[in-house]
Scaffold this active site. Sequence first.
Site, PDB file in Angstrom:
ATOM      1  N   ASP A 256     -12.617 -73.048  25.874  1.00  0.00           N
ATOM      2  CA  ASP A 256     -12.373 -71.716  25.303  1.00  0.00           C
ATOM      3  C   ASP A 256     -11.844 -70.743  26.354  1.00  0.00           C
ATOM      4  O   ASP A 256     -11.714 -69.553  26.091  1.00  0.00           O
ATOM      5  CB  ASP A 256     -13.678 -71.106  24.758  1.00  0.00           C
ATOM      6  CG  ASP A 256     -14.409 -72.022  23.815  1.00  0.00           C
ATOM      7  OD1 ASP A 256     -13.828 -73.034  23.415  1.00  0.00           O
ATOM      8  OD2 ASP A 256     -15.574 -71.712  23.478  1.00  0.00           O
ATOM      9  N   LYS A 390     -16.914 -69.864  10.484  1.00  0.00           N
ATOM     10  CA  LYS A 390     -15.855 -70.795  10.902  1.00  0.00           C
ATOM     11  C   LYS A 390     -15.085 -71.162   9.634  1.00  0.00           C
ATOM     12  O   LYS A 390     -15.606 -71.885   8.769  1.00  0.00           O
ATOM     13  CB  LYS A 390     -16.475 -72.042  11.526  1.00  0.00           C
ATOM     14  CG  LYS A 390     -17.066 -71.816  12.931  1.00  0.00           C
ATOM     15  CD  LYS A 390     -17.838 -73.047  13.374  1.00  0.00           C
ATOM     16  CE  LYS A 390     -18.163 -73.029  14.852  1.00  0.00           C
ATOM     17  NZ  LYS A 390     -19.088 -74.125  15.231  1.00  0.00           N
TER      18      LYS A 390
HETATM   19  C1  2PG Z   1     -19.120 -72.630  18.482  1.00  0.00           C
HETATM   20  C2  2PG Z   1     -17.664 -73.077  18.439  1.00  0.00           C
HETATM   21  C3  2PG Z   1     -16.701 -72.065  18.991  1.00  0.00           C
HETATM   22  P1  2PG Z   1     -16.881 -75.556  18.296  1.00  0.00           P
HETATM   23  O1  2PG Z   1     -20.008 -73.437  18.707  1.00  0.00           O
HETATM   24  O2  2PG Z   1     -19.433 -71.485  18.226  1.00  0.00           O
HETATM   25  O3  2PG Z   1     -16.963 -71.698  20.303  1.00  0.00           O
HETATM   26  O4  2PG Z   1     -17.514 -74.300  19.060  1.00  0.00           O
HETATM   27  O5  2PG Z   1     -15.543 -75.137  17.814  1.00  0.00           O
HETATM   28  O6  2PG Z   1     -16.828 -76.642  19.330  1.00  0.00           O
HETATM   29  O7  2PG Z   1     -17.808 -75.897  17.191  1.00  0.00           O
HETATM   30 MG    MG Z   2     -21.635 -71.990  18.157  1.00  0.00          MG
END
Ligand code: 2PG
Ligand code: MG
Length: 477
Positions: A256, A390
């Site tokens: 990131d 997400k």
């Molecule tokens: C999280 C995400 C974004 P990932 O855990 O919050 O940083 O990670 O996309 O690997 O799930």
């Molecule tokens: Mg997370």
Amino acid sequence: MSVQEYLDKHMLSRKLEDAVNAAVRAKTSDPVLFISNHMRKSVQSVITKIKARQILDSRGIPTVEVDLHTNKGVFRASVPSGNSTGMYEAVELRDGDKGVYLGNGVSKAVKNINDKISEALIGMDPTLQSQIDQAMIDLDKTEKKGELGVNAILAVSIAACKAGAAEKEACLFVPLYKHIADMSGKTNPTLPVPAFTVISGGKHAGSTLAIQEIMILPIGASKFEEALRMGTETYHHLKAVITEKSGAHNCNVGEDGGYAPNISSFREALDLVKEAISRSGYNEKIKIALDVSATNFCIGKRYDLDFQSPQKSGQNFKSAEDMLELYKELCSEYPIVSIEDPFDKEDWEHIKHISSLGICQVVGDDLLMSNAKRIERAITESACNALLLKVNQVGTVTEVIEVVKQAKEAHWGVVTSHRCGESVDSFIADLSVGLASGVIKAGAPCRGERLEKYNQLLRIEEELGDQAVYAGDDWRQ
Ligand code: 2PG
Ligand code: MG
């Protein structure tokens, strides 16, 4: 057909007359351009073609990009992908052929768009987002979108959202957030507080730090532009702090964009960040947030703080109670205002416990997987008090709007989030403004795919001008 019949059939004389009259009323200095724009707007937009392809994300892993054509333009979207996956989130379709991209190809999802989805959506009006999303859900027929793949469905949903936004007259350059605000029934688009990842650990980096992310939140900025400046200056001070302490080789960055110094102590990492904030001079204005992502190092009921260190793994186990004590201490020693996934995703008991203490915001990421049923349970049981959103765990723009409403009705905070695998699509920037999520987490102020989101927020703030509102102290509302 005669010329007159053709003119009559398309009511061309009347439409032209209307356009000319409108140009005269507006006293425009460029009547030809005005008339062509006027006539273009009077034509209803329809989807004419959908073409998908496989591209690579920021990790060099395949993802889906789509071009959605309407009779008025072409709208492009691509989807992110992350490390954490769980049984409650929408399913990404990967080819699984180990000989090609190590099994990560997305040619099946691409084919699903080019064949099935395209056939179902051609002819639809792109402003009808919920109908488009429902058509894809109906076509998929599974609960978690595993048939067509959430990577296929989301790419088309976002592209349709952009096409729908382009129909808005109010603003020429950045109408997307306004379209999203309208669809969600919100009238107050708000620039989010950026949560910049400045230290990366856990599965996002090759260091020995168990915790996945340490973030800084410039809550005390007066506008987004200032927040970006504060965060970026602090990020650069942090580089100097780490270099002085342990050498420039500890300034390599994780997925990131956060620095990944090879340290394992939470306190040591937080001290570096505290020193950087102090050097930047923004002491009272910048707060700290953690994404522990504790599921990644929960073994049975215990937490292996050295899971990233092969020779020490298994020697530094902590119980959930130990972790709780640690969080209490850290919250009193550092300006920590938010902790994400402090315990394993199935450890509801301890998540409830830490939330009940009121020492900081408790964000559910792996706990919730942006799943409406998990969110409902967490609201009922007061398990956490913020949603990590997400979009690729949800799957369509319509459902994203719904889960954010669900969280906000429970008076939760909402953090619009990137994934560790990102593209240069800046959709989540507009989404965070349109839904007034309060916070956006899009990585470090470094690396193109992260900056694309923050830079888009700068453009939106500029476009809003006097009307721009920065969430600031109201980041949780
Ligand atoms: C999280 C995400 C974004 P990932 O855990 O919050 O940083 O990670 O996309 O690997 O799930
Ligand atoms: Mg997370």
